[in-house]
Write an enzyme that holds these catalytic residues in place. Structure first.
Site, PDB file in Angstrom:
ATOM      1  CG  HIS A  65      -1.855   1.127   1.335  1.00  0.00           C
ATOM      2  ND1 HIS A  65      -3.165   1.059   0.936  1.00  0.00           N
ATOM      3  CD2 HIS A  65      -1.676   2.395   1.787  1.00  0.00           C
ATOM      4  CE1 HIS A  65      -3.756   2.233   1.131  1.00  0.00           C
ATOM      5  NE2 HIS A  65      -2.868   3.057   1.654  1.00  0.00           N
ATOM      6  CD  GLU A  66       1.529   3.588   3.639  1.00  0.00           C
ATOM      7  OE1 GLU A  66       1.723   4.649   3.010  1.00  0.00           O
ATOM      8  OE2 GLU A  66       0.481   3.360   4.275  1.00  0.00           O
ATOM      9  CG  HIS A  70       0.210   6.280  -0.614  1.00  0.00           C
ATOM     10  ND1 HIS A  70      -0.784   7.058  -1.162  1.00  0.00           N
ATOM     11  CD2 HIS A  70      -0.386   5.548   0.363  1.00  0.00           C
ATOM     12  CE1 HIS A  70      -1.941   6.811  -0.540  1.00  0.00           C
ATOM     13  NE2 HIS A  70      -1.728   5.891   0.383  1.00  0.00           N
ATOM     14  CD  GLU A  76      -5.923   5.504   0.369  1.00  0.00           C
ATOM     15  OE1 GLU A  76      -5.032   6.356   0.566  1.00  0.00           O
ATOM     16  OE2 GLU A  76      -6.071   4.504   1.100  1.00  0.00           O
TER      17      GLU A  76
END
Lengths: 492, 492
Positions: free
Chosen positions: B254-255, B258, B284
């Site tokens: 997830h990170e 980003h 997101e």
């Protein structure tokens, strides 16, 4: 709000921003990904521009005209604010920008020239740096001595003549001690390997033993160990080498000295202009007394020897006396940062004389390498074999640090004075050190010196703590006694 | 220098300072010693004050009046500078200061109230926060809708009505899918322990596989994983729990989504107002598509299963199909951050409706807990058992983040659109994913979306990349197909 209140509110915010800039410097040496260097340069320039604008803000001059300090600390705050304001306004902005640009370039060229063993390749950019720094010095000096003006950045109140007087008194006694010691047989160094994780574990313990507060700091690795920050965020770094645990151990104790000083400053001064060490020299006095007079003492090395045995097992040293001798081994070498207590100051004096002559226009960069090599041969008795072992060994001049070197030796001189007073104040110091208990020593230093931050000028600070006007005598007496005993010299 | 050049030089320095503030935030969550918190608060306030002064500098308004953008990117820069200037000047300084102070206090009270399971203890300070944020929203809205004005901080161009329309279309289909899935038997979760060092090693590999450039970033542990920074210094964090390797694995992916977005932005935009992601929602969409549509796909989890076996040996899961089912396990739970793909958006919609009603004055803080619990029971079919599982679970409202929650679900909607287009553009995507090759997917996202930074408004950006005006349909189709197959549901 009085003018004093306005000034202090402004200064406080400036100090907070300066702390941030310092934290960025720490990050750069410990955490920053390598690909971020260029962007970081721009970030640093942005915050430096903010800091310069704040320090030279015309309102500071107006406030200073009418500000009335409520007490001694307030007077010290005004003194420091005025000094920063004068510093920021006397140097024209375009000159400051050129210095920033040329020294950034010069640092890269110095590293390359050092790798190539080629002083000639470094010479043109060093000439530029010297010319620009002399111009800056003239702007700061306002008709006075250029080198004296530069010293104020590192050692407020010091003069080149005053330092020369101390150094001239030290040099013959140090040279004689060095010659006598090197005439005698000495021990060999340690044989590794020493597990690097175990070194770091020991480093953490040593920092704690010497009073470093980990709840307000942290210890990481860096290529060149340093201490950074003030108030409640003071971080230290060290390094490890598998074949040389002393590098890690004494770098850690040294940086702990710097950091413990910052951590000890009265919290009432936090984020104010006096909320940090009094000068580079006084700072160095703390790192040196922690490292040398305490950390390399017979008493403490006895305790350390036992900890080394716990950490590394039998590492080929029979007993604590032998260990003490190895810790304090005096041997020939070209490199300042690797020098022992006897020879370190000789390295500094060489640099002090050369850089003072450069700044006063009495020495040209074209003649620097020869001047260095001649002086080295005279003081150390053997010839420099290559520039990386000679005038290219230190980064300082490439980045424009002139006036910084002498503070290392001043720190040793101050440490000598403080050590003498500490021994009188704590008669059973050796019993404490032999038990690994540094609290008596660090407590005395904290109470008598560290907690005051930059409340008073450096010399006053050392005199108040040690009870005597600082001279080189206590340091030289200490060195002659310590190394005389270690090397079996006849008493003078 | 034209007005545009002046403006850009000013903005560039502001962006560099904003990067520094971001780096401080990273340090605070990863490296800062605990005792430094109070001082760090003062340091952050100092740099925020500098940033605010720069953003609201009257010269910015003057420059904006005459500045002419040279091209599309220039027009986007002016748009972003104007937005930041309006934001900074519309909110009175004393209101901004009160919000900073009250939210700082409220965060502490929220943490305590959550620990004590006592919403009543949090209520008074939340009432203050809501009142202040409504005042701020009114200042920003200038007569328009308060909640719409707040959304602009996170999702420029979005409106509460527009989001409500999308969410209202999603809710019944999601609720029906949820009910159908939970009616079927599902797999159990994993049984640990999973060595935490091995998890971190796998996390590093996953970040690399998903295109994270470690030469311009680093991965550390933090309590709450996050990504931070832009340009050539974008850092990520993750966490480990011995009994749940998915936490570490999917937080990292997830990170990485980003961070890879930030790293992919055109270097020509670095340290400029468009040199970062277009909005929270678009950001997101990247983290979600990396984590869910790619990272939780059958194809990729097949590859991941083999890596898990390498890292942890036999961990009690027989084959890749069973592993895929466990990765995508749907089960009841109260906590948003632990929710699966099917239920996550229902958690968001609940918050969106409540916070929008709070800001529009249609709901009082006194009625918030009841409103939350009623809505939760309606959507999830069981009662909230304690406030920490209900309206005290998220930090957002305590720190004044109103308008932030919906961007999580908008990100999912955008990810659905992008995923549909990506599947068409890369027909053999599953073959690549099954081989642990993410380059086709991340390359397409980089080329079609990420490199543009904030060049265009969010909706335009998603439409240009996905080829269709964003709607909820692709996300819902994807969820129904994926979980329909996983849970053996009849095709609708």
């Amino acid at each position: 709000m009085t003018a004093y209140d306005d000034l202090m509110a402004h200064a406080r915010q400036t100090m907070a921003l300066a702390q941030i800039a310092g934290r960025l410097g720490w990050d750069q040496e410990t955490m920053m990904p390598r690909g971020a260097a260029a962007q970081r340069g721009e970030e640093m320039a942005a915050i430096e521009a903010v800091l310069h604008a704040r320090r030279s803000d015309p309102r500071v001059a107006e406030w200073l005209e009418t500000a009335e300090a409520p007490d001694e600390a307030g007077r010290a705050q005004l003194r420091e604010i005025r000094r920063a304001y004068d510093r920021a306004t006397r140097v024209p902005a375009d000159l400051a920008a050129r210095i920033a640009q040329v020294t950034s370039e010069a640092q890269g060229k110095w590293a390359q020239a050092r790798a190539d063993e080629d002083f000639a390749a470094f010479r043109p950019v060093l000439e530029e740096v010297v010319a620009l720094k002399r111009e800056e010095g003239a702007a700061l000096a306002q008709g006075g001595d250029i080198y004296d003006a530069m010293l104020q950045d590192y050692e407020p109140g010091a003069t080149g003549a005053g330092i020369a007087e101390i150094f001239d008194a030290m040099r013959p006694r140090l040279a004689a001690l060095r010659a006598a010691v090197l005439d005698r047989p000495g021990p060999d160094g340690l044989r590794g390997p020493f597990d690097e994780r175990a070194q770091m574990k020991l480093a953490r313990r040593l920092a704690r033993v010497f009073g470093y507060d980990f709840s307000r700091g942290r210890l990481d690795k860096a290529v060149h160990p340093f201490s950074s920050g003030s108030g409640s965020d003071v971080r230290i770094t060290t390094r490890t080498a598998e074949d040389d645990p002393f590098n890690c151990i004494y770098s850690t104790i040294h940086e702990t000295g710097h950091a413990a000083y910052e951590q000890a400053v009265d919290p009432a001064y936090a984020l104010t202009p006096i909320g940090h060490g009094a000068s580079m020299g006084v700072h160095e006095s703390q790192s040196r007394i922690y490292e040398n007079q305490l950390g390399r003492s017979r008493a403490f090395t006895g305790w350390l020897f036992a900890r080394m045995r716990e950490a590394f097992g039998d590492f080929g040293v029979a007993d604590a006396d032998s260990f003490y001798a190895i810790v304090n081994r005096v041997h020939n070498g070209y490199i300042r940062t690797e020098a022992d207590e006897v020879q370190y100051n000789l390295h500094i004096m060489l640099r002090f004389d050369l850089e003072r002559a450069l700044m006063r226009g009495e020495l040209q960069v074209a003649d620097l390498e020869t001047a260095w090599n001649d002086r080295f041969a005279a003081d150390f008795g053997y010839a420099v074999d290559k520039p990386s072992n000679g005038c290219l060994q230190d980064v300082h001049w490439s980045v424009g640090l002139f006036g910084y070197f002498p503070t290392y030796a001043l720190g040793n001189v101050y440490a000598g004075c403080l050590h003498q007073a500490l021994r009188q104040a704590v008669p059973d110091l050796d019993t404490q050190l032999a038990a690994g208990d540094l609290s008596g020593a660090t407590g005395w230093l904290r109470e008598n010196l560290q907690r005051h931050g930059a409340l008073r000028p450096p010399l006053e600070m050392i005199e108040a703590a040690s009870g005597v006007a600082p001279t080189e005598a206590p340091l030289l007496d200490y060195l002659e006694e310590k190394f005389g005993a270690l090397y079996g010299l006849k008493a003078a």
